[in-house]
Design an enzyme around this catalytic site. Sequence first.
Site, PDB file in Angstrom:
ATOM      1  N   LYS A  71       2.382   1.193  10.770  1.00  0.00           N
ATOM      2  CA  LYS A  71       2.733   2.543  10.302  1.00  0.00           C
ATOM      3  C   LYS A  71       1.757   3.552  10.909  1.00  0.00           C
ATOM      4  CE  LYS A  71       3.548   5.035   5.937  1.00  0.00           C
ATOM      5  NZ  LYS A  71       3.583   4.919   4.469  1.00  0.00           N
ATOM      6  N   SER A 146       7.676   6.327   2.058  1.00  0.00           N
ATOM      7  CA  SER A 146       7.403   6.925   3.339  1.00  0.00           C
ATOM      8  C   SER A 146       7.327   5.928   4.497  1.00  0.00           C
ATOM      9  CB  SER A 146       6.079   7.695   3.273  1.00  0.00           C
ATOM     10  OG  SER A 146       5.005   6.816   2.998  1.00  0.00           O
ATOM     11  N   SER A 170       5.910   3.670  -1.496  1.00  0.00           N
ATOM     12  CA  SER A 170       6.254   3.820  -0.076  1.00  0.00           C
ATOM     13  C   SER A 170       6.481   2.545   0.714  1.00  0.00           C
ATOM     14  CB  SER A 170       5.157   4.607   0.628  1.00  0.00           C
ATOM     15  OG  SER A 170       5.407   5.975   0.490  1.00  0.00           O
TER      16      SER A 170
END
EC number: 6.3.5.7
Length: 479
Positions: A71, A146, A170
Amino acid sequence: MNYLNEDIDSLNEKLAQGTLSADKLAQDTVANIKKTDDKLNAWITVQEDAKPAENLDFAKNKLAGIPIAIKDNIITKDVKTTAASHILDNYIPVYDATVIERLKKAQATFVGKTNMDEFAMGSSTEHSYFGATHNPWNLDKVPGGSSGGSAAAVASGQVVAALGSDTGGSIRQPSAFNGIFGIKPTYGRVSRWGLIAFASSLDEIGVMSKRAKTSAQVLNVIAGADDHDSTLSTREVPDFTKYIGKDVKGMRVAVVKEYMDAVDGEVHDIIQQQIDTLKDAGAIINEVSLPLTKYAVPDYYIIASSEASSNLQRFDGIRYGYRSKDAKNLLDVYVKSRSEGFGEEVQRRILLGSFALSAGSYDRFFRQASKVRTLICQDFDQIFAENDVIVGPTTTTPAFGIGSEISDPIKMYNNDILTISANLAGIPSASVPAGLVEGMPVGFQIMAKRFDEGSIFQVADFIERSNQFYEKTPAGMED
Ligand SMILES: NC(=O)C[C@H](N)C(=O)O
């Protein structure tokens, strides 16, 4: 190379036998990402020159030569790291996050950085400076957020595993929306050194993959004490793979009334089916109540935004990244760089957090929210005194349409209603696929007491073997 039907064991075997070369694996992975990502936009940076480590030891390192997605809020030396923000869109870190150092030591291959909501603020990956990510199961739907890029990358078979981060859901919400497994470990299990901070008392790095065992193998590598992060526990990290392949007989499983009441129709039925499966296998099911669930979302948004307003002060147009071209004096540098560099949602959270911490509001908002957080922790402690795990839905609905919630922040925040309490309490929690509703995946959430990720892997793996969701893959993503 597409990973829809692979896991770390199958790849490790082929690499060790020499039927697959790590160089070719890296190149083919990048080629497949480039081919499929036009549709998904799951990546911010693809490392076209991706190369495996040298002197790969396949016997010692399960991850040797295996591409893992990262990420884009996890810092990678010499590889652009943006947190999906304009304010960091030219930031090349000079050091590695601890999790990256550990993956490097385990000889994993790095192929790039995945898309996300800016600074991890969002539940749809639409709040990205680099454009929205699309859900591989239906390109008109969001992948959640996210960590939506990491989730879409795994679900579409671009990689076998990805790192995500979870502050209020997330990792788990996008895992649920994409039909994959995703675990947020205990707060204090995985080093946050090199994770771009959003809300430091809640942020946690975790793993996403199709199968629970794959995440256990990656967590084995990244977990454990680190001198750079004083919030980390020094307790020994168990081998999480030893919880794979067990049964659930005699396990005490709590079902939260408020969580089940939050879902209806087919989503409720699919979640109930997973609970029935556990019961049929000899688990003891207890209905419990978490009456403070209705306060979890407002509580989180005060605490997380307050911490964010402080953490994001460092992005001032001077020390990092973007600086406004129109700045005429020092104040202008701050105001214009931040107004132009941060997206709308990030600005909203900074304003909310600054307000909650301001002199007249601190007692009414931040202090009050901290007290509620303590009460939520106590409720979990009580349940875990008599239960091994808590289970229920991860989200109230399957993935929603792109554009359908973006203009309604409160609606977007409510996506986290079932996941946020675990962050407030610092307990580990995961989502495992439960089934499909109208062609879209639904996730089953499993929580355990602090540092008992093992019970989560045990239940998740059992659920996986029971419903065999891993046989299902989104259409049109094959090589
Ligand atoms: N970062 C997270 O865990 C996601 C949460 N939906 C938020 O916007 O804060």
